[in-house]
Write a protein that holds these residues in place. Structure first.
Motif, PDB file in Angstrom:
ATOM      1  N   GLU A  82      15.787 -23.992  -0.806  1.00  0.00           N
ATOM      2  CA  GLU A  82      16.291 -22.649  -0.507  1.00  0.00           C
ATOM      3  C   GLU A  82      15.396 -21.581  -1.130  1.00  0.00           C
ATOM      4  O   GLU A  82      15.091 -20.556  -0.498  1.00  0.00           O
ATOM      5  N   LEU A  83      14.993 -21.832  -2.397  1.00  0.00           N
ATOM      6  CA  LEU A  83      14.101 -20.866  -3.063  1.00  0.00           C
ATOM      7  C   LEU A  83      12.771 -20.762  -2.330  1.00  0.00           C
ATOM      8  O   LEU A  83      12.239 -19.655  -2.141  1.00  0.00           O
ATOM      9  N   ARG A  84      12.240 -21.898  -1.929  1.00  0.00           N
ATOM     10  CA  ARG A  84      10.957 -21.866  -1.209  1.00  0.00           C
ATOM     11  C   ARG A  84      11.127 -21.164   0.136  1.00  0.00           C
ATOM     12  O   ARG A  84      10.261 -20.392   0.563  1.00  0.00           O
ATOM     13  N   THR A  85      12.246 -21.476   0.816  1.00  0.00           N
ATOM     14  CA  THR A  85      12.507 -20.818   2.101  1.00  0.00           C
ATOM     15  C   THR A  85      12.613 -19.304   1.900  1.00  0.00           C
ATOM     16  O   THR A  85      12.036 -18.522   2.671  1.00  0.00           O
ATOM     17  N   GLN A  86      13.365 -18.917   0.855  1.00  0.00           N
ATOM     18  CA  GLN A  86      13.514 -17.487   0.568  1.00  0.00           C
ATOM     19  C   GLN A  86      12.165 -16.864   0.236  1.00  0.00           C
ATOM     20  O   GLN A  86      11.868 -15.755   0.687  1.00  0.00           O
ATOM     21  N   LYS A  87      11.344 -17.597  -0.547  1.00  0.00           N
ATOM     22  CA  LYS A  87      10.021 -17.054  -0.892  1.00  0.00           C
ATOM     23  C   LYS A  87       9.164 -16.918   0.352  1.00  0.00           C
ATOM     24  O   LYS A  87       8.462 -15.922   0.542  1.00  0.00           O
ATOM     25  N   ILE A  88       9.232 -17.944   1.222  1.00  0.00           N
ATOM     26  CA  ILE A  88       8.451 -17.874   2.468  1.00  0.00           C
ATOM     27  C   ILE A  88       8.929 -16.691   3.304  1.00  0.00           C
ATOM     28  O   ILE A  88       8.116 -15.930   3.864  1.00  0.00           O
ATOM     29  N   LEU A  89      10.265 -16.504   3.399  1.00  0.00           N
ATOM     30  CA  LEU A  89      10.794 -15.365   4.160  1.00  0.00           C
ATOM     31  C   LEU A  89      10.369 -14.040   3.530  1.00  0.00           C
ATOM     32  O   LEU A  89       9.992 -13.102   4.238  1.00  0.00           O
ATOM     33  N   ASP A  90      10.453 -13.989   2.168  1.00  0.00           N
ATOM     34  CA  ASP A  90      10.024 -12.760   1.490  1.00  0.00           C
ATOM     35  C   ASP A  90       8.541 -12.484   1.736  1.00  0.00           C
ATOM     36  O   ASP A  90       8.146 -11.341   1.997  1.00  0.00           O
TER      37      ASP A  90
END
Length: 161
Positions: A113-121
């Motif tokens: 989730e953190l990586r997904t959020q970072k990728i989205l950010d």
């Protein structure tokens, strides 16, 4: 002396026989009889001792057989207890492994989730940068009039809200 019998000679032979019989009685018969009685008592004592030893051995044998049965029961109980403890330990380790697996899965989900959020950010940041770059190109290409109009409209909208 009729028939050539001498009574004195007969009496001496009888006395001699009596002395011999008494001597043999005291020298041979009585000691042999005493020895035989002593041997009989010795054999009787040994037989009684053997009977006592046999009864003691029998009681010891029974005690040892009982001890062996008790030891076998105790060993069986210890085996069952060890088996139960082993089973409980296996269940505990399995439960700990499941908890650890859940923890790892939850950690992996959070990381994902953190990586997904970072990728989205990062994607949003790139989109903003691209949008800013496009706006700058538009503004520079139009000579600045579009930017001034946009800012004045933004100020009017900001005051109304």
């Amino acid at each position: 002396m009729p028939l050539n019998i001498d009574w004195q000679q007969i009496l001496l032979h009888l006395l001699n026989f009596a002395i011999l019989a008494c001597g043999l009685y005291f020298l041979l018969y009585k000691p042999v009889k005493n020895f035989m009685a002593w041997r009989k008592t010795q054999y009787d004592e040994r037989e009684a001792e053997a009977a006592r030893n046999e009864s003691q051995a029998e009681s010891l044998r029974r005690q040892y057989e009982e001890m062996i049965r008790d030891a076998r029961r105790e060993i069986t109980q210890m085996k069952e207890q060890a088996s139960e403890e082993l089973e409980a330990e296996k269940r505990q380790q399995l439960e700990e492994a499941r908890k650890e697996a859940r923890k790892i899965i939850n950690t992996a989900r959070k990381t994902a989730e953190l990586r997904t959020q970072k990728i989205l950010d990062d994607a949003h940041e790139e989109i903003r940068a691209l949008a800013v770059g496009m706006v700058e190109k538009l503004v520079i290409g139009s000579g600045g009039d579009a930017l001034d109009r946009f800012l004045t409209e933004a100020e009017r909208d900001g005051g109304k809200t």
